[in-house]
Design an enzyme around this catalytic site. Sequence first.
Site, PDB file in Angstrom:
ATOM      1  N   ASP A  70      52.777  19.315  27.424  1.00 47.17           N
ATOM      2  CA  ASP A  70      52.110  20.354  28.223  1.00 47.17           C
ATOM      3  C   ASP A  70      52.999  20.850  29.350  1.00 47.17           C
ATOM      4  O   ASP A  70      53.923  20.167  29.789  1.00 47.17           O
ATOM      5  CB  ASP A  70      50.805  19.805  28.818  1.00 47.17           C
ATOM      6  CG  ASP A  70      51.056  18.587  29.709  1.00 47.17           C
ATOM      7  OD1 ASP A  70      51.802  17.692  29.275  1.00 47.17           O
ATOM      8  OD2 ASP A  70      50.526  18.534  30.837  1.00 47.17           O
ATOM      9  N   GLU A  71      52.690  22.059  29.793  1.00 47.20           N
ATOM     10  CA  GLU A  71      53.242  22.639  31.021  1.00 47.20           C
ATOM     11  C   GLU A  71      54.760  22.436  31.158  1.00 47.20           C
ATOM     12  O   GLU A  71      55.235  21.855  32.130  1.00 47.20           O
ATOM     13  CB  GLU A  71      52.516  22.034  32.233  1.00 47.20           C
ATOM     14  CG  GLU A  71      51.022  22.306  32.197  1.00 47.20           C
ATOM     15  CD  GLU A  71      50.264  21.756  33.403  1.00 47.20           C
ATOM     16  OE1 GLU A  71      49.342  22.434  33.866  1.00 47.20           O
ATOM     17  OE2 GLU A  71      50.579  20.631  33.879  1.00 47.20           O
ATOM     18  N   ARG A  76      49.926   9.228  38.236  1.00 46.89           N
ATOM     19  CA  ARG A  76      49.741   9.813  39.572  1.00 46.89           C
ATOM     20  C   ARG A  76      49.277   8.709  40.526  1.00 46.89           C
ATOM     21  O   ARG A  76      49.736   8.603  41.655  1.00 46.89           O
ATOM     22  CB  ARG A  76      48.732  10.950  39.523  1.00 46.89           C
ATOM     23  CG  ARG A  76      49.329  12.293  39.179  1.00 46.89           C
ATOM     24  CD  ARG A  76      50.121  12.317  37.881  1.00 46.89           C
ATOM     25  NE  ARG A  76      50.604  13.637  37.546  1.00 46.89           N
ATOM     26  CZ  ARG A  76      49.910  14.539  36.842  1.00 46.89           C
ATOM     27  NH1 ARG A  76      48.722  14.241  36.349  1.00 46.89           N
ATOM     28  NH2 ARG A  76      50.433  15.722  36.608  1.00 46.89           N
ATOM     29  N   TYR A 117      36.847  17.731  31.808  1.00 46.74           N
ATOM     30  CA  TYR A 117      37.761  17.259  32.846  1.00 46.74           C
ATOM     31  C   TYR A 117      36.979  16.523  33.932  1.00 46.74           C
ATOM     32  O   TYR A 117      36.369  17.127  34.808  1.00 46.74           O
ATOM     33  CB  TYR A 117      38.608  18.418  33.389  1.00 46.74           C
ATOM     34  CG  TYR A 117      39.883  18.519  32.582  1.00 46.74           C
ATOM     35  CD1 TYR A 117      39.814  18.473  31.199  1.00 46.74           C
ATOM     36  CD2 TYR A 117      41.134  18.578  33.182  1.00 46.74           C
ATOM     37  CE1 TYR A 117      40.964  18.505  30.415  1.00 46.74           C
ATOM     38  CE2 TYR A 117      42.288  18.615  32.411  1.00 46.74           C
ATOM     39  CZ  TYR A 117      42.191  18.571  31.029  1.00 46.74           C
ATOM     40  OH  TYR A 117      43.329  18.589  30.269  1.00 46.74           O
ATOM     41  N   PHE A 118      37.042  15.200  33.857  1.00 48.07           N
ATOM     42  CA  PHE A 118      36.263  14.404  34.802  1.00 48.07           C
ATOM     43  C   PHE A 118      36.964  14.284  36.161  1.00 48.07           C
ATOM     44  O   PHE A 118      36.484  13.580  37.041  1.00 48.07           O
ATOM     45  CB  PHE A 118      35.952  13.022  34.218  1.00 48.07           C
ATOM     46  CG  PHE A 118      34.861  13.017  33.166  1.00 48.07           C
ATOM     47  CD1 PHE A 118      34.335  14.198  32.666  1.00 48.07           C
ATOM     48  CD2 PHE A 118      34.347  11.816  32.680  1.00 48.07           C
ATOM     49  CE1 PHE A 118      33.324  14.205  31.700  1.00 48.07           C
ATOM     50  CE2 PHE A 118      33.332  11.803  31.721  1.00 48.07           C
ATOM     51  CZ  PHE A 118      32.820  12.992  31.234  1.00 48.07           C
ATOM     52  N   HIS A 153      56.842  17.276  32.641  1.00 51.24           N
ATOM     53  CA  HIS A 153      56.189  16.151  33.339  1.00 51.24           C
ATOM     54  C   HIS A 153      57.021  14.866  33.208  1.00 51.24           C
ATOM     55  O   HIS A 153      56.486  13.779  32.975  1.00 51.24           O
ATOM     56  CB  HIS A 153      54.767  15.931  32.804  1.00 51.24           C
ATOM     57  CG  HIS A 153      53.786  16.962  33.285  1.00 51.24           C
ATOM     58  ND1 HIS A 153      53.290  16.995  34.560  1.00 51.24           N
ATOM     59  CD2 HIS A 153      53.219  18.026  32.652  1.00 51.24           C
ATOM     60  CE1 HIS A 153      52.452  18.025  34.704  1.00 51.24           C
ATOM     61  NE2 HIS A 153      52.399  18.663  33.559  1.00 51.24           N
ATOM     62  N   GLU A 193      45.329  12.683  40.462  1.00 49.65           N
ATOM     63  CA  GLU A 193      46.035  13.158  41.656  1.00 49.65           C
ATOM     64  C   GLU A 193      45.286  12.761  42.927  1.00 49.65           C
ATOM     65  O   GLU A 193      45.886  12.337  43.919  1.00 49.65           O
ATOM     66  CB  GLU A 193      46.169  14.690  41.627  1.00 49.65           C
ATOM     67  CG  GLU A 193      47.196  15.229  40.655  1.00 49.65           C
ATOM     68  CD  GLU A 193      46.589  15.592  39.305  1.00 49.65           C
ATOM     69  OE1 GLU A 193      45.567  14.986  38.918  1.00 49.65           O
ATOM     70  OE2 GLU A 193      47.154  16.464  38.626  1.00 49.65           O
ATOM     71  N   TRP A 218      43.192  21.478  25.406  1.00 53.38           N
ATOM     72  CA  TRP A 218      42.747  21.322  26.803  1.00 53.38           C
ATOM     73  C   TRP A 218      42.652  22.645  27.548  1.00 53.38           C
ATOM     74  O   TRP A 218      41.852  22.798  28.457  1.00 53.38           O
ATOM     75  CB  TRP A 218      43.661  20.363  27.570  1.00 53.38           C
ATOM     76  CG  TRP A 218      45.013  20.899  27.942  1.00 53.38           C
ATOM     77  CD1 TRP A 218      46.107  20.980  27.145  1.00 53.38           C
ATOM     78  CD2 TRP A 218      45.416  21.430  29.213  1.00 53.38           C
ATOM     79  NE1 TRP A 218      47.166  21.514  27.823  1.00 53.38           N
ATOM     80  CE2 TRP A 218      46.772  21.795  29.106  1.00 53.38           C
ATOM     81  CE3 TRP A 218      44.764  21.607  30.434  1.00 53.38           C
ATOM     82  CZ2 TRP A 218      47.489  22.360  30.168  1.00 53.38           C
ATOM     83  CZ3 TRP A 218      45.481  22.156  31.500  1.00 53.38           C
ATOM     84  CH2 TRP A 218      46.830  22.530  31.352  1.00 53.38           C
ATOM     85  N   ASP A 228      54.698  10.402  34.043  1.00 57.45           N
ATOM     86  CA  ASP A 228      54.582  11.773  34.555  1.00 57.45           C
ATOM     87  C   ASP A 228      55.639  11.947  35.645  1.00 57.45           C
ATOM     88  O   ASP A 228      56.444  11.033  35.883  1.00 57.45           O
ATOM     89  CB  ASP A 228      53.156  12.056  35.074  1.00 57.45           C
ATOM     90  CG  ASP A 228      52.749  13.509  34.831  1.00 57.45           C
ATOM     91  OD1 ASP A 228      53.465  14.402  35.311  1.00 57.45           O
ATOM     92  OD2 ASP A 228      51.733  13.747  34.157  1.00 57.45           O
ATOM     93  N   TRP A 262      42.347  12.763  35.358  1.00 55.86           N
ATOM     94  CA  TRP A 262      43.620  12.905  36.081  1.00 55.86           C
ATOM     95  C   TRP A 262      43.416  12.378  37.487  1.00 55.86           C
ATOM     96  O   TRP A 262      42.358  12.601  38.095  1.00 55.86           O
ATOM     97  CB  TRP A 262      44.045  14.377  36.099  1.00 55.86           C
ATOM     98  CG  TRP A 262      44.219  14.921  34.718  1.00 55.86           C
ATOM     99  CD1 TRP A 262      43.361  15.720  34.034  1.00 55.86           C
ATOM    100  CD2 TRP A 262      45.336  14.674  33.837  1.00 55.86           C
ATOM    101  NE1 TRP A 262      43.865  15.981  32.779  1.00 55.86           N
ATOM    102  CE2 TRP A 262      45.061  15.362  32.634  1.00 55.86           C
ATOM    103  CE3 TRP A 262      46.513  13.944  33.942  1.00 55.86           C
ATOM    104  CZ2 TRP A 262      45.932  15.335  31.544  1.00 55.86           C
ATOM    105  CZ3 TRP A 262      47.381  13.920  32.870  1.00 55.86           C
ATOM    106  CH2 TRP A 262      47.094  14.609  31.682  1.00 55.86           C
TER     107      TRP A 262
HETATM  108  C1  TNX Z   1      46.824  19.821  33.893  1.00 58.36           C
HETATM  109  S1  TNX Z   1      45.698  18.670  31.321  1.00 58.36           S
HETATM  110  C2  TNX Z   1      47.597  18.788  33.430  1.00 58.36           C
HETATM  111  C3  TNX Z   1      47.742  17.555  34.226  1.00 58.36           C
HETATM  112  C4  TNX Z   1      47.016  17.671  35.543  1.00 58.36           C
HETATM  113  C5  TNX Z   1      45.683  18.330  35.316  1.00 58.36           C
HETATM  114  C6  TNX Z   1      44.794  18.400  36.505  1.00 58.36           C
HETATM  115  C7  TNX Z   1      47.218  18.628  31.110  1.00 58.36           C
HETATM  116  C8  TNX Z   1      47.654  18.475  29.751  1.00 58.36           C
HETATM  117  N1  TNX Z   1      48.070  18.762  32.158  1.00 58.36           N
HETATM  118  O1  TNX Z   1      49.099  17.275  34.407  1.00 58.36           O
HETATM  119  O2  TNX Z   1      46.869  16.407  36.080  1.00 58.36           O
HETATM  120  O3  TNX Z   1      45.898  19.643  34.850  1.00 58.36           O
HETATM  121  O4  TNX Z   1      43.460  18.770  36.147  1.00 58.36           O
END
Ligand code: TNX
Length: 599
Positions: free
Chosen positions: A323-324, A160, A415-416, A261, A467, A390, A189, A465
């Site tokens: 993830d996601e 990011r 999550y810092f 991602h 962002e 997570w 990403d 992270w």
């Molecule tokens: C979720 S934690 C994500 C990241 C984002 C983050 C922001 C994870 C495995 N995926 O892509 O940056 O939330 O907190």
Amino acid sequence: MRYYFITLMTVFLFTKEINGQIHSIIPFPAEMELKQGNFLFSNSVNIVFDKAMFINSNYLNSYLAKQYTVRPQLTEEPKNYIALRLNTKNNKTNSNEAYHLLITNDSIVISGSEAGVFYGIQTLLQLMPSEPKQQFEIPCMSIYDYPRFDWRGMHLDCSRHFFSVAFVKKYIDMMAFYKMNKFHWHLTDDQGWRIEIKQYPKLTEIGSRRKETIVEKNFDPYVGDKIPYEGFYNQQQIKEIVSYAAARQVTIIPEIEMPGHSQAAIAAYPELACYGMSYNVLTIWGVSEVVLCPTPEVIQFYKNILDEVMALFPGQYIHIGGDEVSPDHWKKSKQVTDLMIKENLKTYHEVEAYFIKSIELHIISKGKKMIGWDEILDGGVSESATIMSWRGVEGGIAAAQKGNYAVMTPGEYCYFDHCQSKNLNEPICIGGFLPIEKVYQYEPVPSVLSAEHSKYILGAQANVWTEYLTTPEQVEYMIFPRIMALSEVVWSQKSSHDWWDFVGRMQSHFSFMELRKQNYRVPEPEIQLRLQIENKYVVGISSLMHSAQYYYTTDGSEPNTTSIKYSEPFEITITDSQKIKAIAITNSGKKSIVVEKSK
Ligand code: TNX
């Protein structure tokens, strides 16, 4: 309010003193015994070392020269010496990271494995003054120490926002000072591909560049900054960082995200998506529907990428993300429908699992291990995969109960990128609320796990992270002081956890951060009001940083060094609309956020 007056007292009572000095070792060691006398550090100190301790000796030597201008001789003649000795026999635990540190009037002996001795050195460095001096004493003592967990991780998202080689090295140094040993390097990403892959040059030629970046949280309507953004690490730089980390006992876990991602890779090679449209490297944050297509060609492409990655990183683990993953594109794809029929895959989670399992077989064939975010459990995962939990702790629990290893990184505690206060003055952060107290409270082994299953919890990790973190200073603000709390969670024995004792030890670390030229978050003051009668209050101001000075105003204006300086609790009549505002300022001039309180 009563809490405030009690807590100040507690800090005082619990602060450990050694020969008039406060001992401030973080993370707290397993066993320690203080002895009479002091060892004198000066230019006449010698460093004596075994051959196996060559790297450690050089490390210690250059640290002393840089921070204290103490220049020991590397010698074989023992008098007034520091000895680093390879000795793994005298180890009371199974840990390969245990060490003995024995400080007497005329010698300091650190023994253990190479890793153990390195940690002994870190402890020794924390016993040194936090300001540069050429001559100083440290108290005699004996420490036997070892970690509670093998996985003591820090993650950094370099996709990011990109961080220079110099900063990545500094990050590793900061980790090492707190005995953290796993650096999870998030290299790819949607917003940027940051690792050179020789077979696929467009990954960096195209994938490491984005047109611009969204300004703060201006998603709707979208506002971009119109500034092109780019950056990547070439393979030579990666090798340099890997060996820098190895000399600090830090293993790097590279993360190559798949199948979600991945939009930066798809922007470079559109054939990686299910439709060959053209895509851009993303300029906003969130979850993209543009994901990798699970075809044999794409899987082979990623195996080829991983071959280069695995050759660069000597550690056991390769992180494949996972993830996601949005199923939107897959739902519309004939190739995916055909694959589902052919492979008897019933859900899109199973499609992801098919992708991940094919990749894992390849990773295993090269003698490495795969780790992924907890979504990889959803469609079924092999017994050998390691899970990074997570989305809470459930993924870690499910993994451990199945006999899969897990690393705990629940958002709520680890999550810092989450905010360190709820105050509107807090610099930009992603959301959430994670003060240092809460990090300190974290217990990585979920209580529902049996002793047998608990063994599968490898440890814990903080994720950073980026962002909203564009500069090294911002990253440092997010990790200090929270990394100290985490290091104690993952290194120190559970029985030694004691918040106020920790706060006492944390004090000199603020000066260490100054010495090491690190930014940190100055803990904000807390304004306490105690009602006397009617509108009369006693006001007390305190914070987690005891050397900070507090300035306050009672007329609503912003406090600064020209405002009233706080010295002790004072009485004041407060009207309904009146606000007391306070700021903490360190001796070096660093400022906290401004806090306010009304009755
Ligand atoms: C979720 S934690 C994500 C990241 C984002 C983050 C922001 C994870 C495995 N995926 O892509 O940056 O939330 O907190």
